[in-house]
Write a protein that holds these residues in place. Structure first.
Motif, PDB file in Angstrom:
ATOM      1  N   ALA A  26      -4.258   0.056   3.215  1.00  0.00           N
ATOM      2  CA  ALA A  26      -3.388   0.200   4.388  1.00  0.00           C
ATOM      3  C   ALA A  26      -2.381  -0.955   4.485  1.00  0.00           C
ATOM      4  N   THR A  27      -2.723  -2.104   3.934  1.00  0.00           N
ATOM      5  CA  THR A  27      -1.796  -3.240   3.962  1.00  0.00           C
ATOM      6  C   THR A  27      -0.537  -2.933   3.152  1.00  0.00           C
ATOM      7  N   ILE A  43       0.969  -0.214   2.990  1.00  0.00           N
ATOM      8  CA  ILE A  43       1.865   0.636   3.787  1.00  0.00           C
ATOM      9  C   ILE A  43       2.915  -0.246   4.456  1.00  0.00           C
ATOM     10  N   VAL A  44       2.449  -1.378   4.991  1.00  0.00           N
ATOM     11  CA  VAL A  44       3.358  -2.315   5.667  1.00  0.00           C
ATOM     12  C   VAL A  44       4.376  -2.860   4.671  1.00  0.00           C
ATOM     13  N   ARG A  72       7.047  -0.096   3.778  1.00  0.00           N
ATOM     14  CA  ARG A  72       8.086   0.184   4.773  1.00  0.00           C
ATOM     15  C   ARG A  72       9.000  -1.019   4.980  1.00  0.00           C
ATOM     16  N   ALA A  85      11.979   3.617   7.762  1.00  0.00           N
ATOM     17  CA  ALA A  85      10.723   2.858   7.689  1.00  0.00           C
ATOM     18  C   ALA A  85       9.551   3.704   8.190  1.00  0.00           C
ATOM     19  N   SER A 111       6.288   5.002   6.127  1.00  0.00           N
ATOM     20  CA  SER A 111       4.956   4.721   6.654  1.00  0.00           C
ATOM     21  C   SER A 111       4.083   5.979   6.604  1.00  0.00           C
ATOM     22  N   ARG A 122       0.905   6.443   4.139  1.00  0.00           N
ATOM     23  CA  ARG A 122      -0.409   6.639   4.758  1.00  0.00           C
ATOM     24  C   ARG A 122      -1.099   7.864   4.172  1.00  0.00           C
TER      25      ARG A 122
END
Lengths: 118, 135
Positions: B12-13, B15-16, B19, B40, B44, B48
């Motif tokens: 999940a990190t 994903i940041v 974006r 962005a 995301s 995800r």
């Protein structure tokens, strides 16, 4: 990155300081639940001013936090959603149904002071 | 032409990261304000999708040109299980359980063009494009 939670009278203020990962959001949920119990808070403000993206996961988590805190007896108000972010959320069809929102911290406090808009 | 930006999506990190890089590239390409947020947000959602369903994949960000238009091309590729029923997956509100069922259809709404190609047992590729609006 942990979100600091401040106690202000009967309210808690969670001020998000930087972009959050999914894990940070879930951590925020758990610490808010714990603090509401600890301080017997009646209202919680979550300041999301710095968030540049509120996607479906963030929306779902914010909604879950608000509903969960409601069950503990605290009203949640989300403040500081940026206009661009609000626009993207609407395009995505995301809503914060059943969750209080206010323009900024000041409005959020007055929202809670008025009884959570009830 | 600048090289493509590749972001490996594992957790999940990532994903940041994806974006963040996407927003920076879109800004370099001339997008502004709410368009940056839209790009962005779309990144995301597709990133995800990889984390939730495929565990591992990548997002490739690049510049695109097509019949006089210029913009950003985002490719999300995974070697996951593939999607059995694409029409169902693209239905707003349909979810296999984890999310709101907003991700893929939502990303399609946010972008100008959206293609999805999936093979069972091989993986899924999503290509989406956003064009710069000419004044």
């Amino acid at each position: 990155m942990q979100v600091p939670i401040l106690k202000q009278g009967g309210y808690l203020i969670a001020s998000i300081q930087s972009v959050l990962t999914d894990a940070d959001l879930l951590c925020l949920r758990d610490s808010l639940a714990e603090r509401v119990g600890q301080f017997r808070s009646r209202g919680v403000i979550i300041d999301v001013t710095v968030l540049d993206v509120i996607d479906s996961f963030a929306t779902r988590t914010l909604r879950a936090i608000a509903h969960m805190l409601k069950l503990l007896g605290a009203e949640t108000v989300i403040v500081g959603i940026q206009p661009d972010v609000a626009f993207a959320m609407v395009q995505l069809g995301l809503t914060l149904q059943g969750v209080g929102t206010a323009l900024d911290l000041e409005e959020g406090l007055s929202y809670l002071g008025d009884g959570g808009g009830q | 032409m600048e090289p493509e930006i590749r972001v490996v999506i594992n957790t999940a990190t990532d994903i940041v990261t994806a974006r963040h890089r996407g927003r920076a590239l879109a800004s370099d390409l001339g997008f502004n304000g709410s368009e940056l947020t839209i790009v962005a947000t779309a990144i995301s959602e597709v990133a995800r999708n990889i984390v939730d369903h495929a565990i591992q994949g990548e997002i490739v960000l690049g510049r695109g040109q097509q019949s006089g238009k210029c913009g950003i091309v985002i490719t999300a590729r995974d070697r996951g299980p593939g999607i059995c029923d694409v029409a169902q997956a693209m239905q707003y509100g349909y979810s296999t359980g984890k999310g709101l069922g907003v991700g893929l259809p939502g990303a399609k709404w946010l972008m100008d063009e959206f293609f999805i190609d999936t093979k069972i047992g091989e993986g899924t590729t999503v290509i989406m494009k956003k064009w710069l609006k000419r004044p």
